[in-house]
Design a protein around this motif. Structure first.
Motif, mmCIF file in Angstrom:
data_model
loop_
_atom_site.group_PDB
_atom_site.id
_atom_site.type_symbol
_atom_site.label_atom_id
_atom_site.label_comp_id
_atom_site.label_asym_id
_atom_site.label_seq_id
_atom_site.Cartn_x
_atom_site.Cartn_y
_atom_site.Cartn_z
ATOM 1 N N ASP A 12 -5.081 -20.075 2.257
ATOM 2 C CA ASP A 12 -3.702 -20.300 1.801
ATOM 3 C C ASP A 12 -3.278 -19.211 0.818
ATOM 4 N N LEU A 13 -4.198 -18.826 -0.062
ATOM 5 C CA LEU A 13 -3.892 -17.777 -1.032
ATOM 6 C C LEU A 13 -3.651 -16.446 -0.334
ATOM 7 N N ASP A 14 -4.469 -16.149 0.676
ATOM 8 C CA ASP A 14 -4.296 -14.906 1.432
ATOM 9 C C ASP A 14 -2.939 -14.878 2.139
ATOM 10 N N GLU A 15 -2.530 -16.018 2.676
ATOM 11 C CA GLU A 15 -1.240 -16.083 3.370
ATOM 12 C C GLU A 15 -0.082 -15.853 2.400
ATOM 13 N N ILE A 16 -0.194 -16.408 1.206
ATOM 14 C CA ILE A 16 0.848 -16.201 0.192
ATOM 15 C C ILE A 16 0.908 -14.730 -0.211
ATOM 16 N N ASN A 17 -0.265 -14.134 -0.447
ATOM 17 C CA ASN A 17 -0.311 -12.726 -0.845
ATOM 18 C C ASN A 17 0.240 -11.817 0.247
ATOM 19 N N GLU A 18 -0.050 -12.149 1.502
ATOM 20 C CA GLU A 18 0.443 -11.325 2.602
ATOM 21 C C GLU A 18 1.960 -11.436 2.730
ATOM 22 N N LYS A 19 2.493 -12.618 2.510
ATOM 23 C CA LYS A 19 3.949 -12.776 2.545
ATOM 24 C C LYS A 19 4.605 -11.949 1.440
ATOM 25 N N LEU A 20 4.016 -11.987 0.253
ATOM 26 C CA LEU A 20 4.550 -11.196 -0.855
ATOM 27 C C LEU A 20 4.469 -9.705 -0.542
ATOM 28 N N ASN A 192 -9.439 9.703 2.999
ATOM 29 C CA ASN A 192 -10.412 8.695 3.429
ATOM 30 C C ASN A 192 -10.900 7.812 2.287
ATOM 31 N N PHE A 193 -10.320 7.986 1.087
ATOM 32 C CA PHE A 193 -10.626 7.102 -0.034
ATOM 33 C C PHE A 193 -9.394 6.307 -0.470
ATOM 34 N N LEU A 194 -8.360 6.298 0.372
ATOM 35 C CA LEU A 194 -7.125 5.565 0.106
ATOM 36 C C LEU A 194 -7.004 4.411 1.100
ATOM 37 N N PHE A 195 -6.794 3.193 0.584
ATOM 38 C CA PHE A 195 -6.714 2.020 1.452
ATOM 39 C C PHE A 195 -5.630 1.070 0.945
ATOM 40 N N PRO A 196 -4.722 0.643 1.818
ATOM 41 C CA PRO A 196 -3.696 -0.310 1.380
ATOM 42 C C PRO A 196 -4.322 -1.643 0.992
ATOM 43 N N VAL A 197 -3.816 -2.244 -0.061
ATOM 44 C CA VAL A 197 -4.292 -3.563 -0.478
ATOM 45 C C VAL A 197 -3.617 -4.593 0.419
ATOM 46 N N LYS A 198 -4.355 -5.041 1.428
ATOM 47 C CA LYS A 198 -3.829 -5.972 2.421
ATOM 48 C C LYS A 198 -4.999 -6.625 3.151
ATOM 49 N N PRO A 199 -4.762 -7.661 3.941
ATOM 50 C CA PRO A 199 -5.851 -8.293 4.693
ATOM 51 C C PRO A 199 -6.586 -7.274 5.558
ATOM 52 N N PHE A 203 -12.249 -4.863 0.271
ATOM 53 C CA PHE A 203 -13.070 -4.100 -0.667
ATOM 54 C C PHE A 203 -12.223 -3.397 -1.721
ATOM 55 N N VAL A 204 -10.892 -3.557 -1.652
ATOM 56 C CA VAL A 204 -10.008 -3.036 -2.697
ATOM 57 C C VAL A 204 -9.043 -4.143 -3.107
ATOM 58 N N THR A 205 -8.579 -4.052 -4.333
ATOM 59 C CA THR A 205 -7.621 -5.029 -4.834
ATOM 60 C C THR A 205 -6.624 -4.319 -5.733
ATOM 61 N N GLY A 206 -5.526 -4.997 -6.024
ATOM 62 C CA GLY A 206 -4.488 -4.412 -6.857
ATOM 63 C C GLY A 206 -3.208 -5.211 -6.732
ATOM 64 N N PRO A 207 -2.151 -4.785 -7.413
ATOM 65 C CA PRO A 207 -0.871 -5.486 -7.333
ATOM 66 C C PRO A 207 -0.313 -5.481 -5.910
ATOM 67 N N THR A 208 0.621 -6.352 -5.652
ATOM 68 C CA THR A 208 1.244 -6.443 -4.339
ATOM 69 C C THR A 208 1.863 -5.105 -3.939
ATOM 70 N N GLY A 209 1.496 -4.618 -2.757
ATOM 71 C CA GLY A 209 2.048 -3.368 -2.255
ATOM 72 C C GLY A 209 1.350 -2.120 -2.748
ATOM 73 N N SER A 210 0.242 -2.274 -3.457
ATOM 74 C CA SER A 210 -0.454 -1.113 -4.013
ATOM 75 C C SER A 210 -1.447 -0.525 -3.018
ATOM 76 N N ILE A 211 -2.081 0.583 -3.414
ATOM 77 C CA ILE A 211 -3.062 1.284 -2.584
ATOM 78 C C ILE A 211 -4.355 1.415 -3.377
ATOM 79 N N GLY A 212 -5.451 0.914 -2.821
ATOM 80 C CA GLY A 212 -6.740 0.985 -3.490
ATOM 81 C C GLY A 212 -7.384 2.353 -3.336
ATOM 82 N N ILE A 213 -8.218 2.713 -4.319
ATOM 83 C CA ILE A 213 -8.891 4.011 -4.348
ATOM 84 C C ILE A 213 -10.388 3.783 -4.535
ATOM 85 N N THR A 214 -11.201 4.490 -3.761
ATOM 86 C CA THR A 214 -12.650 4.343 -3.890
ATOM 87 C C THR A 214 -13.335 5.624 -4.368
#
Length: 232
Positions: A12-20, A192-199, A203-214
Protein backbone atom coordinates in the motif's frame (compact mmCIF):
# COMPACT_ATOMS: atom_id res chain seq x y z
CA UNK A 1 -6.80 -5.49 16.98
CA UNK A 2 -6.61 -7.18 13.60
CA UNK A 3 -3.09 -7.85 12.44
CA UNK A 4 -2.26 -6.36 9.05
CA UNK A 5 0.44 -8.33 7.18
CA UNK A 6 3.65 -6.38 6.77
CA UNK A 7 3.84 -7.07 3.04
CA UNK A 8 0.36 -5.58 2.53
CA UNK A 9 1.33 -2.42 4.40
CA UNK A 10 4.46 -2.13 2.28
CA UNK A 11 2.49 -2.72 -0.92
CA UNK A 12 0.00 0.00 0.00
CA UNK A 13 2.86 2.36 0.82
CA UNK A 14 4.55 1.61 -2.50
CA UNK A 15 1.32 2.35 -4.36
CA UNK A 16 0.95 5.70 -2.60
CA UNK A 17 4.56 6.63 -3.33
CA UNK A 18 4.18 5.66 -6.99
CA UNK A 19 1.06 7.79 -7.34
CA UNK A 20 2.91 10.75 -5.83
CA UNK A 21 5.86 10.14 -8.16
CA UNK A 22 3.63 10.04 -11.24
CA UNK A 23 1.94 13.27 -10.17
CA UNK A 24 5.32 15.01 -9.85
CA UNK A 25 6.71 13.66 -13.11
CA UNK A 26 3.52 14.57 -14.99
CA UNK A 27 4.14 18.26 -14.26
CA UNK A 28 7.45 18.20 -16.19
CA UNK A 29 6.26 16.01 -19.07
CA UNK A 30 5.90 18.94 -21.53
CA UNK A 31 9.66 19.46 -21.25
CA UNK A 32 10.63 15.80 -21.10
CA UNK A 33 8.99 14.79 -24.37
CA UNK A 34 11.04 17.27 -26.39
CA UNK A 35 13.71 15.89 -28.72
CA UNK A 36 17.42 16.07 -27.93
CA UNK A 37 17.82 18.38 -30.92
CA UNK A 38 15.65 20.94 -29.08
CA UNK A 39 17.81 21.09 -25.96
CA UNK A 40 19.87 23.96 -27.32
CA UNK A 41 16.74 26.14 -27.52
CA UNK A 42 15.61 25.42 -23.96
CA UNK A 43 16.49 27.29 -20.78
CA UNK A 44 18.72 25.77 -18.09
CA UNK A 45 15.77 24.89 -15.84
CA UNK A 46 13.83 23.41 -18.77
CA UNK A 47 16.78 21.16 -19.62
CA UNK A 48 16.90 20.04 -15.98
CA UNK A 49 13.22 19.07 -16.18
CA UNK A 50 13.92 17.28 -19.47
CA UNK A 51 16.65 15.23 -17.81
CA UNK A 52 14.56 14.24 -14.79
CA UNK A 53 11.56 13.24 -16.89
CA UNK A 54 13.64 11.11 -19.23
CA UNK A 55 15.45 9.39 -16.38
CA UNK A 56 12.09 8.44 -14.86
CA UNK A 57 9.97 7.73 -17.93
CA UNK A 58 12.37 7.10 -20.81
CA UNK A 59 15.42 5.60 -19.15
CA UNK A 60 16.21 2.89 -21.72
CA UNK A 61 16.41 5.38 -24.58
CA UNK A 62 18.32 8.06 -22.70
CA UNK A 63 20.84 5.46 -21.50
CA UNK A 64 21.96 5.10 -25.12
CA UNK A 65 23.24 8.70 -24.89
CA UNK A 66 25.24 7.88 -21.74
CA UNK A 67 24.00 10.94 -19.82
CA UNK A 68 26.48 12.16 -17.23
CA UNK A 69 26.31 15.10 -14.84
CA UNK A 70 29.13 17.54 -14.19
CA UNK A 71 29.04 19.87 -11.20
CA UNK A 72 31.56 22.69 -11.63
CA UNK A 73 32.52 23.68 -8.08
CA UNK A 74 32.40 27.45 -7.61
CA UNK A 75 32.54 27.83 -3.83
CA UNK A 76 33.27 25.52 -0.89
CA UNK A 77 32.08 25.66 2.71
CA UNK A 78 33.08 23.23 5.47
CA UNK A 79 30.91 22.93 8.58
CA UNK A 80 32.07 21.06 11.68
CA UNK A 81 29.83 20.73 14.73
CA UNK A 82 30.56 19.15 18.10
CA UNK A 83 27.85 18.26 20.59
CA UNK A 84 24.21 17.26 20.22
CA UNK A 85 23.54 15.88 16.75
CA UNK A 86 21.05 17.62 14.49
CA UNK A 87 19.63 14.26 13.40
CA UNK A 88 20.00 11.82 16.30
CA UNK A 89 20.11 11.84 20.08
CA UNK A 90 23.84 11.12 20.04
CA UNK A 91 26.59 13.61 20.79
CA UNK A 92 29.85 13.95 18.90
CA UNK A 93 31.61 15.50 15.94
CA UNK A 94 29.74 15.94 12.66
CA UNK A 95 31.29 17.25 9.45
CA UNK A 96 29.83 18.22 6.10
CA UNK A 97 30.87 20.13 3.01
CA UNK A 98 28.65 22.35 0.89
CA UNK A 99 29.69 23.04 -2.69
CA UNK A 100 28.02 25.71 -4.79
CA UNK A 101 28.22 24.62 -8.39
CA UNK A 102 27.12 25.05 -11.97
CA UNK A 103 25.58 21.85 -13.33
CA UNK A 104 26.03 20.52 -16.84
CA UNK A 105 24.57 17.57 -18.73
CA UNK A 106 26.87 15.55 -20.98
CA UNK A 107 25.25 13.51 -23.77
CA UNK A 108 26.96 11.27 -26.33
CA UNK A 109 25.86 10.61 -29.88
CA UNK A 110 26.41 6.89 -30.37
CA UNK A 111 26.36 7.13 -34.16
CA UNK A 112 29.07 9.77 -34.42
CA UNK A 113 30.87 9.16 -31.11
CA UNK A 114 30.60 12.87 -30.36
CA UNK A 115 29.72 14.65 -27.11
CA UNK A 116 27.50 17.63 -26.40
CA UNK A 117 27.37 19.46 -23.08
CA UNK A 118 24.39 21.54 -22.00
CA UNK A 119 24.07 23.93 -19.07
CA UNK A 120 21.54 22.93 -16.40
CA UNK A 121 20.24 24.77 -13.35
CA UNK A 122 22.75 26.14 -10.86
CA UNK A 123 22.69 24.53 -7.45
CA UNK A 124 24.76 22.96 -4.73
CA UNK A 125 26.08 19.72 -3.29
CA UNK A 126 25.68 18.93 0.42
CA UNK A 127 27.85 16.00 1.55
CA UNK A 128 28.23 14.53 5.02
CA UNK A 129 31.74 13.31 5.81
CA UNK A 130 31.68 10.07 7.80
CA UNK A 131 32.96 6.51 7.92
CA UNK A 132 29.50 5.07 7.31
CA UNK A 133 26.19 6.29 5.84
CA UNK A 134 24.90 9.18 7.97
CA UNK A 135 21.44 9.34 9.59
CA UNK A 136 20.63 12.24 7.27
CA UNK A 137 19.98 12.02 4.44
CA UNK A 138 18.48 8.54 4.82
CA UNK A 139 19.98 6.35 2.10
CA UNK A 140 20.15 2.70 1.12
CA UNK A 141 23.19 0.59 2.00
CA UNK A 142 25.27 1.19 -1.15
CA UNK A 143 23.80 4.56 -2.08
CA UNK A 144 25.96 7.70 -2.07
CA UNK A 145 23.20 10.28 -2.42
CA UNK A 146 20.33 11.59 -4.49
CA UNK A 147 19.61 14.42 -6.92
CA UNK A 148 16.53 16.59 -6.64
CA UNK A 149 15.47 19.82 -8.30
CA UNK A 150 13.02 22.68 -8.46
CA UNK A 151 11.45 22.19 -5.04
CA UNK A 152 9.04 24.71 -3.55
CA UNK A 153 11.78 25.79 -1.16
CA UNK A 154 14.51 26.00 -3.83
CA UNK A 155 12.89 26.72 -7.23
CA UNK A 156 15.02 26.39 -10.36
CA UNK A 157 17.84 24.72 -8.42
CA UNK A 158 19.51 21.33 -8.88
CA UNK A 159 20.96 19.90 -5.70
CA UNK A 160 22.65 16.76 -4.46
CA UNK A 161 22.49 15.39 -0.92
CA UNK A 162 24.81 12.56 0.01
CA UNK A 163 27.95 11.48 1.82
CA UNK A 164 31.63 10.68 1.34
CA UNK A 165 34.18 9.01 3.57
CA UNK A 166 36.83 10.84 5.57
CA UNK A 167 39.44 9.30 3.27
CA UNK A 168 37.91 10.90 0.18
CA UNK A 169 37.70 14.24 1.96
CA UNK A 170 41.39 14.11 2.85
CA UNK A 171 42.23 13.39 -0.79
CA UNK A 172 40.32 16.34 -2.26
CA UNK A 173 40.18 19.06 0.40
CA UNK A 174 43.45 20.75 -0.57
CA UNK A 175 42.31 20.96 -4.19
CA UNK A 176 38.93 22.41 -3.24
CA UNK A 177 40.67 25.19 -1.31
CA UNK A 178 43.24 25.83 -4.05
CA UNK A 179 42.80 29.46 -5.11
CA UNK A 180 44.84 29.11 -8.30
CA UNK A 181 43.00 30.04 -11.49
CA UNK A 182 44.78 27.13 -13.17
CA UNK A 183 43.22 24.52 -10.89
CA UNK A 184 39.58 23.54 -10.62
CA UNK A 185 37.48 20.68 -9.27
CA UNK A 186 34.40 19.08 -10.82
CA UNK A 187 31.95 16.53 -9.47
CA UNK A 188 31.33 13.86 -12.11
CA UNK A 189 28.42 11.40 -11.98
CA UNK A 190 28.40 8.73 -14.67
CA UNK A 191 25.19 7.55 -16.28
CA UNK A 192 25.46 3.98 -14.98
CA UNK A 193 25.38 5.29 -11.40
CA UNK A 194 22.14 7.27 -11.85
CA UNK A 195 18.82 5.59 -11.05
CA UNK A 196 15.32 7.07 -10.74
CA UNK A 197 13.73 6.59 -7.32
CA UNK A 198 10.78 4.43 -8.35
CA UNK A 199 9.53 0.83 -8.11
CA UNK A 200 12.12 -1.63 -9.37
CA UNK A 201 15.01 0.45 -8.05
CA UNK A 202 14.70 -0.34 -4.36
CA UNK A 203 18.47 0.03 -3.89
CA UNK A 204 18.10 3.83 -3.98
CA UNK A 205 15.82 6.16 -2.07
CA UNK A 206 15.07 9.86 -1.94
CA UNK A 207 12.29 12.45 -2.22
CA UNK A 208 9.46 11.95 -4.68
CA UNK A 209 10.72 12.38 -8.24
CA UNK A 210 14.40 12.32 -7.30
CA UNK A 211 17.32 10.38 -8.82
CA UNK A 212 19.49 8.08 -6.71
CA UNK A 213 23.29 8.02 -7.00
CA UNK A 214 25.59 5.09 -6.25
CA UNK A 215 28.97 6.66 -7.10
CA UNK A 216 30.48 10.16 -6.92
CA UNK A 217 33.74 11.18 -8.62
CA UNK A 218 35.89 14.21 -7.83
CA UNK A 219 37.93 15.39 -10.82
CA UNK A 220 40.78 17.82 -10.27
CA UNK A 221 42.26 19.57 -13.32
CA UNK A 222 45.43 21.64 -13.45
CA UNK A 223 44.32 23.93 -16.26
CA UNK A 224 41.84 26.80 -16.65
CA UNK A 225 38.24 25.68 -16.96
CA UNK A 226 36.87 25.85 -20.50
CA UNK A 227 33.33 27.20 -20.80
CA UNK A 228 33.01 28.16 -24.44
CA UNK A 229 32.08 24.62 -25.49
CA UNK A 230 29.12 24.42 -23.12
CA UNK A 231 25.79 25.16 -24.79
CA UNK A 232 23.90 27.79 -22.80
Amino acid sequence: MEHVPTHKVQRDLDEINEKLRRDVIRTIEPYGIKKIAELGEMTDSERTKWFFWNMHENIDEIRTCEPALIGQVIRTQLTVSDGQSLWTEKCGLEKRIELSCKWQLLLKDGAYQSEETYALSDGWIDLSVAQCPPPHPALQENQKGYLDSDSKLYPNQLYLYGWITEGVWQEVKNELYNASANCHTDIFIRDNFLFPVKPGHNFVTGPTGSIGITNIEFRVSSQPRLTSWVKQ
